[in-house]
Design a protein around this motif. Structure first.
Motif, PDB file in Angstrom:
ATOM      1  N   ASP A  83      44.125  63.760  96.932  1.00 11.25           N
ATOM      2  CA  ASP A  83      44.391  65.097  97.444  1.00 11.25           C
ATOM      3  C   ASP A  83      43.528  65.338  98.669  1.00 11.25           C
ATOM      4  OD1 ASP A  83      45.987  66.064  94.984  1.00 11.25           O
ATOM      5  OD2 ASP A  83      44.160  65.201  94.157  1.00 11.25           O
ATOM      6  N   LYS A  96      50.346  66.901  89.421  1.00  5.10           N
ATOM      7  CA  LYS A  96      49.482  67.718  90.272  1.00  5.10           C
ATOM      8  C   LYS A  96      49.086  69.021  89.587  1.00  5.10           C
ATOM      9  CE  LYS A  96      49.269  64.910  93.641  1.00  5.10           C
ATOM     10  NZ  LYS A  96      48.035  64.362  94.204  1.00  5.10           N
ATOM     11  N   SER A 116      54.944  58.145  86.067  1.00  3.87           N
ATOM     12  CA  SER A 116      54.576  59.081  87.123  1.00  3.87           C
ATOM     13  C   SER A 116      55.774  59.332  88.004  1.00  3.87           C
ATOM     14  CB  SER A 116      53.467  58.504  87.981  1.00  3.87           C
ATOM     15  OG  SER A 116      52.481  57.978  87.164  1.00  3.87           O
ATOM     16  N   ASP A 151      44.591  65.670  90.550  1.00  6.56           N
ATOM     17  CA  ASP A 151      45.534  64.788  89.869  1.00  6.56           C
ATOM     18  C   ASP A 151      45.278  64.844  88.366  1.00  6.56           C
ATOM     19  OD1 ASP A 151      46.081  64.174  92.480  1.00  6.56           O
ATOM     20  OD2 ASP A 151      45.113  62.213  92.456  1.00  6.56           O
ATOM     21  N   GLN A 203      51.479  59.858  95.371  1.00  7.70           N
ATOM     22  CA  GLN A 203      51.071  60.995  94.549  1.00  7.70           C
ATOM     23  C   GLN A 203      49.591  60.946  94.210  1.00  7.70           C
ATOM     24  OE1 GLN A 203      52.392  58.236  93.361  1.00  7.70           O
ATOM     25  NE2 GLN A 203      52.611  58.248  91.146  1.00  7.70           N
ATOM     26  N   THR A 261      48.158  64.947  98.410  1.00  2.94           N
ATOM     27  CA  THR A 261      48.164  63.487  98.513  1.00  2.94           C
ATOM     28  C   THR A 261      47.023  63.045  99.406  1.00  2.94           C
ATOM     29  OG1 THR A 261      49.422  61.588  99.329  1.00  2.94           O
ATOM     30  CG2 THR A 261      49.808  63.675 100.439  1.00  2.94           C
ATOM     31  N   LEU A 267      57.407  60.841  91.539  1.00  8.57           N
ATOM     32  CA  LEU A 267      57.128  61.272  92.903  1.00  8.57           C
ATOM     33  C   LEU A 267      57.568  62.722  93.007  1.00  8.57           C
ATOM     34  CD1 LEU A 267      58.162  58.327  95.177  1.00  8.57           C
ATOM     35  CD2 LEU A 267      55.918  59.029  94.416  1.00  8.57           C
ATOM     36  N   LEU A 268      56.740  63.510  93.611  1.00  6.24           N
ATOM     37  CA  LEU A 268      57.031  64.930  93.656  1.00  6.24           C
ATOM     38  C   LEU A 268      57.461  65.330  95.044  1.00  6.24           C
ATOM     39  CD1 LEU A 268      53.875  65.847  91.699  1.00  6.24           C
ATOM     40  CD2 LEU A 268      56.185  65.780  90.829  1.00  6.24           C
TER      41      LEU A 268
END
Ligand SMILES: [Zn+2]
Length: 462
Positions: free
Chosen positions: A45, A110, A4, A86, A42, A34, A6-7
């Protein structure tokens, strides 16, 4: 293996909150990408709550291919111009809101959904996502595999703590958001698919069998499962009428049988201590998946990577109260799950001829200051890589033993029952647990928790 990422989002939780505040008066803004948990930024939401998930999964073990539709019934908690779900890997075919196709895009884990018109706060809406592909597990910060984990023979082990739900269905994947579930899994005849709650129906046609499961109590996404294998199935009701459904890989059946036979006794015993069992179903999925290396307290029906021993069964069953029914607001409080489940093991062992809980505490306390046990405070793991380290489990249990010693048995067990009862199907955090402990015992306990839960290193005196 998918790691995964991190965005980098334009809208941080803080910024999103500012935007939401600035727009009061009718404007709609994007939901945050988030839940705002610093341990797993992440995950989850903002801007909506999923009330119910309806998942239809078609799985073919030979190709490992999944063909799925998810219908999420959600309520907007702000005026929403767009929102995130997600989802890791897989290919999204379409997204519909209340039956109408809408725009979507993907970035990392996402899935961004943009409705044709803004969704007003308080509105309930349905989001239908079709998706397919070969699911891949994610690797957690501590290096373990998480999510949809496929075995060599095509069978599947599904355990989503903390972030693996996104490997097999689009979700608001943080324990702060709890929902009811219907999970229907269709597999070739001869295979069995096992999810949470009760089996509503089982239908076969054209060489495939659909297993339709219902979980009617609120559940965090990470506790959803869909174990698939050529299982031996055992189904019965306990003396108190609770339906039990066990699915066991034949390779583990002999070792699992005597332990699983104790499940009704474990549930009855824990119910006496913690209060009534919170769910309307129970059981186990025992797989032959030793490389996974852990079991998980998936709601109503824990998954085991091998035949469990009795301590593991006691531990995962205790989580039904602590972790599943009473969920975390944030991962930092993981000791509220793991310390309690570990203490349940201590209690069980003491009740069955093993050392007393006081002796267990003393044995742990005797460990040298350099031992892992003292490497960080049970109540403050620091980051997502440490939530499954030794302290939240073993030091978490030590915190409870210190509390018991301080307030006495009567108040201590009243605290445990009240905690499970007052927060049933909801959430609880450490500050609330400390406040409840002080209220029930009538004692000031801040220094006890400061030393044993939050203190760095080994306390000077036991
Ligand atoms: Zn646990």
């Amino acid at each position: 293996m998918i790691v995964s990422r991190l965005l980098a989002f334009a809208a941080t939780p803080v910024l999103a909150a500012l935007l939401a505040g600035a727009s009061q008066g009718g404007g709609a803004v994007p939901g945050a990408p988030t839940a705002g948990d610093p341990y797993f930024p992440q995950s989850g939401d903002g801007g909506y709550h999923v009330v119910h998930y309806r998942l239809n999964l078609g799985y073919t073990p030979a190709s490992r291919h999944l063909d799925a539709t998810a219908v999420l019934t959600s309520t907007a908690t702000q005026n929403l111009s767009s929102f995130y779900l997600d989802l890791s890997g897989l290919t999204v075919g379409s997204v519909r809101i209340d039956g109408r196709a809408v725009a979507f895009s993907r970035s990392g884990v996402k899935l961004k959904v943009t409705p044709a018109h803004a969704l007003r706060r308080g509105r309930t809406f349905s989001t239908t996502i079709t998706y397919s592909g070969v699911p891949a597990d994610v690797t957690d910060p501590d290096g373990s595999a998480d999510g949809w984990i496929t075995q060599k023979d095509g069978s599947v082990f599904v355990a989503g703590e903390p972030q693996g739900a996104m490997t097999w269905f689009p979700s608001n994947s943080h324990p702060i958001d709890k929902s009811t579930y219907e999970v229907e899994v269709t597999v070739p005849d001869g295979w069995t698919a096992v999810s949470n709650g009760r089996l509503a129906s089982r239908r076969s046609s054209n060489g495939r069998t659909a297993f339709d499961w219902r979980e009617t109590s609120p559940m965090a996404a990470y506790l959803a499962t869909a174990g698939i294998g050529k299982f031996q199935v055992q189904s019965y009701r306990t003396a108190s009428g609770l339906p039990v459904y066990n699915a066991v890989d034949p390779a583990e059946a002999k070792a699992a049988a005597p332990v699983l036979a104790q499940l009704p006794a474990v549930i009855a015993w824990e119910s006496k201590i913690f209060g009534r069992y919170p769910f309307d179903a129970a059981g186990a999925v025992v797989e032959h998946a030793h490389s996974v290396g852990y079991a998980l307290e998936t709601q109503t029906r824990p998954v085991y990577d091998r035949a469990p021993d009795i301590d593991t069964l006691v531990h995962e069953t205790a989580h039904q109260w602590f972790g599943d029914s009473v969920s975390l607001n944030r991962w930092k409080d993981i000791w509220l799950n793991e310390g309690f489940a570990t203490y349940a093991e201590w209690l069980w062992d003491a009740h069955h001829g093993g050392p007393s809980t006081a002796k267990r505490f003393a044995t742990d306390y005797a460990l040298p200051a350099g031992n892992d046990l003292w490497s960080f405070p049970a109540g403050d793991p620091g980051d997502g890589a440490h939530i499954f380290g030794t302290p939240p489990y073993e030091r978490g249990a030590m915190v409870l033993e210190k509390l018991r010693e301080r307030v006495g048995d009567q108040a201590f067990f009243a605290i445990l029952r009240s905690w499970a009862g007052e927060h049933r199907y909801g959430h609880g955090d450490t500050a609330q647990f400390i406040a409840l402990s002080e209220k029930i015992s009538g004692k000031k306990l801040d220094s006890l928790f400061a030393t044993w839960l939050y203190g760095k290193g080994k306390p000077a005196t036991p």
